[in-house]
Design an enzyme around this catalytic site. Structure first.
Site, short mmCIF file in Angstrom:
data_model
loop_
_atom_site.label_atom_id
_atom_site.label_comp_id
_atom_site.label_asym_id
_atom_site.label_seq_id
_atom_site.Cartn_x
_atom_site.Cartn_y
_atom_site.Cartn_z
N GLU A 135 39.84 42.81 33.84
CA GLU A 135 40.48 41.55 32.99
C GLU A 135 41.84 41.33 33.65
O GLU A 135 42.77 42.12 34.04
CB GLU A 135 40.25 41.89 31.74
CG GLU A 135 39.19 42.03 31.23
CD GLU A 135 37.91 41.16 31.43
OE1 GLU A 135 38.20 39.90 31.57
OE2 GLU A 135 36.85 41.55 31.34
N ASP A 170 32.10 46.03 30.26
CA ASP A 170 31.49 45.36 31.38
C ASP A 170 30.92 46.33 32.37
O ASP A 170 29.84 46.06 33.06
CB ASP A 170 32.21 44.10 31.93
CG ASP A 170 32.24 42.99 30.99
OD1 ASP A 170 31.67 43.09 29.90
OD2 ASP A 170 32.88 42.01 31.25
N HIS A 204 34.40 39.30 27.13
CA HIS A 204 34.48 40.22 28.08
C HIS A 204 35.48 41.38 27.94
O HIS A 204 36.57 41.27 27.31
CB HIS A 204 35.13 39.47 29.40
CG HIS A 204 33.95 38.55 29.83
ND1 HIS A 204 33.58 38.55 31.08
CD2 HIS A 204 33.26 37.52 29.26
CE1 HIS A 204 32.63 37.54 31.32
NE2 HIS A 204 32.50 36.81 30.31
N ASP A 219 35.25 47.06 36.73
CA ASP A 219 35.52 45.64 36.37
C ASP A 219 36.94 45.48 35.86
O ASP A 219 37.67 46.61 35.46
CB ASP A 219 34.48 45.40 35.34
CG ASP A 219 34.98 44.03 34.89
OD1 ASP A 219 34.73 43.10 35.78
OD2 ASP A 219 35.02 43.62 33.64
N GLU A 242 43.04 30.13 28.93
CA GLU A 242 41.51 30.07 29.35
C GLU A 242 41.20 31.54 29.51
O GLU A 242 39.72 31.81 29.02
CB GLU A 242 41.10 29.17 30.45
CG GLU A 242 41.30 27.73 30.44
CD GLU A 242 42.77 27.30 30.39
OE1 GLU A 242 43.70 28.12 30.78
OE2 GLU A 242 43.12 25.92 30.66
#
Length: 242
Positions: free
Chosen positions: A9, A157, A152, A7, A52
């Site tokens: 980010e 994750d 997150h 995963d 965001e």
């Protein structure tokens, strides 16, 4: 079988707009078992993080200023995942970002050193069409505790996704059943049948029951537009007619 659950980010939603990877988390599975080996790093993106995006993962640019740039960890990342099959939720997103980062370093893309990619989001949608397929929704479906997931995070994750993937595919490792049979039946136990066992009585529907059944099928036909069983009942009735 070696698999890496991965995963990332990022600073935003689209690498085509210059957004960068800021965290990579990977955990290793070998023969469907977690090995305890993992790869985890935070990265300095050298650019602002969209508000965001920061609201989702909680990682600020101030936190990342002293972290390495992607090019400094590229070789270590490639070595960890090389030759493995990647398991990624919404794979096109993460692979797109990773390929963009690798391209900046003049290295090959993910497909050049990994065995393949399984998109667990696509797999979940294929298994349960029309149902939610987010990681949180899958945790609820498969009764996996994710109460500690308030934001997150790539490594967290990846660890949760590993549990989800194993739950989604549980039983597949037992599908390779043996089809061989004894050549002469000599190794098979003899079947014993009680000599006084009564014959089974066959109960057939009477005319009223058959008519009621046909009426129910007709209602389904009317509501759904087509009822396969109604067509079969009508064909059977016509065949029985003199």
């Amino acid at each position: 079988m070696r698999q890496i659950v991965l995963d990332t980010e990022t600073t935003g939603l689209d690498w085509r707009n210059g957004h960068r990877v800021i965290e990579i988390g990977c955990v290793e599975l070998v023969n469907r078992s977690l090995t305890g080996r993992h790869f985890h790093v935070y990265l300095n993106p050298e650019r602002e993080i969209d508000a965001e995006a920061e609201a989702v993962h909680g990682i600020s640019l101030d936190f990342l200023t002293d972290k390495p740039k992607f090019e400094a960890i590229a070789a270590d990342f490639e070595a960890f995942v090389a030759g493995a099959e990647l398991l990624i939720h919404n794979a096109s997103f993460d692979v797109g970002f990773l390929n963009a980062e690798l391209s900046r370093c003049g290295r090959g893309n993910v497909a050049s050193f990994c065995h393949g990619v399984i998109d667990t989001l696509r797999l979940a949608k294929e298994q349960n069409p029309g149902k939610k397929a987010s990681l949180d929704a899958l945790c609820e479906r498969y009764d996996i505790d994710n109460g500690h997931r308030t934001l997150h995070g790539a490594l967290l994750d990846a660890e949760i996704l590993a549990e989800v993937y194993l739950a989604m595919t549980r039983g597949q490792e037992t599908l390779a059943i043996t089809l061989e049979e004894p050549s002469n039946g000599a190794d098979m136990p003899a079947r014993s049948v009680a000599p006084d066992r009564p014959r089974l009585k066959v109960l057939r529907a009477n005319d009223a029951e058959r008519a009621a059944h046909a009426a129910v099928l007709a209602d389904i036909e009317k509501a759904a537009g087509h009822c396969l069983w109604l067509a079969k009942v009508q064909a059977a009735s016509e065949a029985e007619s003199p």
